[in-house]
Scaffold this active site. Structure first.
Site, PDB file in Angstrom:
ATOM      1  N   ASP A  21       7.186  58.669  23.051  1.00  0.00           N
ATOM      2  CA  ASP A  21       6.429  57.671  22.208  1.00  0.00           C
ATOM      3  C   ASP A  21       7.053  57.883  20.814  1.00  0.00           C
ATOM      4  O   ASP A  21       7.301  57.109  20.074  1.00  0.00           O
ATOM      5  CB  ASP A  21       5.231  57.435  22.323  1.00  0.00           C
ATOM      6  CG  ASP A  21       4.850  55.999  22.187  1.00  0.00           C
ATOM      7  OD1 ASP A  21       5.734  54.931  22.230  1.00  0.00           O
ATOM      8  OD2 ASP A  21       3.766  55.645  21.356  1.00  0.00           O
ATOM      9  N   GLU A  80       1.832  55.842  11.055  1.00  0.00           N
ATOM     10  CA  GLU A  80       2.107  56.231  12.548  1.00  0.00           C
ATOM     11  C   GLU A  80       3.060  57.512  12.853  1.00  0.00           C
ATOM     12  O   GLU A  80       2.610  58.156  13.690  1.00  0.00           O
ATOM     13  CB  GLU A  80       2.408  55.085  13.324  1.00  0.00           C
ATOM     14  CG  GLU A  80       2.367  55.125  15.013  1.00  0.00           C
ATOM     15  CD  GLU A  80       2.265  53.785  15.458  1.00  0.00           C
ATOM     16  OE1 GLU A  80       3.187  53.713  16.537  1.00  0.00           O
ATOM     17  OE2 GLU A  80       1.308  52.636  15.320  1.00  0.00           O
ATOM     18  N   GLU A  90       3.089  45.111  20.627  1.00  0.00           N
ATOM     19  CA  GLU A  90       1.900  45.812  19.979  1.00  0.00           C
ATOM     20  C   GLU A  90       0.585  45.587  20.905  1.00  0.00           C
ATOM     21  O   GLU A  90      -0.287  45.986  20.821  1.00  0.00           O
ATOM     22  CB  GLU A  90       1.693  45.101  18.530  1.00  0.00           C
ATOM     23  CG  GLU A  90       2.584  45.426  17.421  1.00  0.00           C
ATOM     24  CD  GLU A  90       2.729  46.802  17.113  1.00  0.00           C
ATOM     25  OE1 GLU A  90       2.778  47.950  17.753  1.00  0.00           O
ATOM     26  OE2 GLU A  90       2.588  46.936  15.620  1.00  0.00           O
ATOM     27  N   GLU A  94       7.469  48.152  29.102  1.00  0.00           N
ATOM     28  CA  GLU A  94       6.019  49.208  29.016  1.00  0.00           C
ATOM     29  C   GLU A  94       5.423  49.584  30.237  1.00  0.00           C
ATOM     30  O   GLU A  94       4.955  50.764  30.262  1.00  0.00           O
ATOM     31  CB  GLU A  94       4.863  48.155  28.542  1.00  0.00           C
ATOM     32  CG  GLU A  94       5.155  47.698  27.082  1.00  0.00           C
ATOM     33  CD  GLU A  94       5.249  48.574  26.035  1.00  0.00           C
ATOM     34  OE1 GLU A  94       4.502  49.544  26.272  1.00  0.00           O
ATOM     35  OE2 GLU A  94       5.969  48.452  24.953  1.00  0.00           O
TER      36      GLU A  94
END
Length: 305
Positions: free
Chosen positions: A131, A172, A224, A294
């Site tokens: 990620d 992040e 998101e 995803e």
């Protein structure tokens, strides 16, 4: 007389005569000449009907009438559903239509294992490294979205919302580096897996100037929203999320990020409402592809090919 012919009721010559009498009869009842005499404690009702005649509707016609009634009821239900769909916002329609895919992305076994405390920490570390690579590719995508908003948006506040997202991404990236250090994950030696590479290439395709702002911002919301819903579920009542993973869950599952995703959804719905059918179709297809990626990303994190 009462006649029923051709579904019409004609009433004629019907007369009822009521007369009240008393009698010295004891507890007995007498039928005489068409009269019914009750005990003296009750009034006597006497009536005569010259003619009473009925003609029934054929079974075939009855069945036909019922069929017509059912069709009318079905038409009314369909009409109400159409009116409801018109009032429903576009993204909510998609989520209803593709609920199974959306649920697969937001209630995946990987995040569910975090919620119930059974997560394999090696899978979590794999997700962490992959990620980090994705987020670095995500930054230029959001930057391109900011440029599209500046050129195409009909609301200046869109720029502020997207700019806020870019600022959050800077934090992040730093967070991933800290977490990697804590979990002894070497980010510099992490090799992007096939699923990750394909997802990053998909993001790059959305950066093209030919991709409409509406399509791109809708994809941004979907990416998101999946993380927000997935990790918020890990913090909801009844969860057994390990203490050492709660910080990860709070990063995307907090209320502030939830509100941010809701704002993105409002932007996307506003744009979709004003878009032609061709753009709406492209946006829907893009959201479906995001959800598929995803799911594949979660699968990859679990070590599935």
């Amino acid at each position: 007389m009462i006649r029923i012919h051709n579904h019409k009721l004609t009433i004629s010559k019907l007369k009822m005569n009521y007369a009240y009498h008393t009698t010295n009869l004891k507890n007995t009842s007498i039928f005489r000449r068409g009269k019914y005499c009750l005990p003296r404690t009750r009034p006597q009702i006497r009536f005569s009907t010259q003619c009473l005649e009925f003609s029934t509707i054929p079974k075939e016609k009855t069945s036909s009438l019922r069929s017509i009634a059912r069709e009318k009821e079905e038409e009314e239900v369909e009409k109400k559903m159409e009116e409801s769909n018109k009032e429903m916002l576009m993204i909510q329609k998609w989520l209803n239509q593709h609920n199974e895919l959306y649920t697969s992305a937001t209630r995946h076994p990987f995040t569910l294992s975090i919620r119930d405390g059974s997560v394999d920490l090696s899978a979590f570390k794999r997700w962490l490294g992959q990620d980090y690579i994705f987020v670095r590719a995500f930054v230029p995508f959001v930057a391109s979205l900011l440029l599209k908003a500046w050129k195409e948006s009909d609301d200046d506040s869109d720029i502020e919302v997207i700019l806020g997202g870019i600022a959050a991404l800077n934090d992040e990236v730093s967070w991933f580096k800290r977490e990697a250090s804590k979990w002894s994950v070497s980010l510099s030696s992490t090799v992007p897996q096939k699923t990750n590479l394909e997802y990053c290439r998909f993001l790059e395709s959305l950066m093209s100037p030919e991709v409409d702002y509406t399509v791109a911002v809708t994809a941004f919301w979907a990416i998101e929203a999946v993380y927000q819903e997935s990790y918020a579920h890990c913090l909801s009542d009844g969860s057994k999320t390990p203490e050492e993973l709660k910080e990860t869950c709070r990063r995307w599952g907090n209320d502030g990020f939830g509100q941010y995703c809701h704002t993105l959804q409002n932007i996307a719905n506003r744009r979709l409402e004003k878009s032609p059918e061709a753009i709406i179709s492209k946006a829907e297809a893009t959201v479906m592809r995001v959800l598929e990626y995803e799911v594949e990303f979660w699968n990859m994190s679990r070590g599935e090919t």
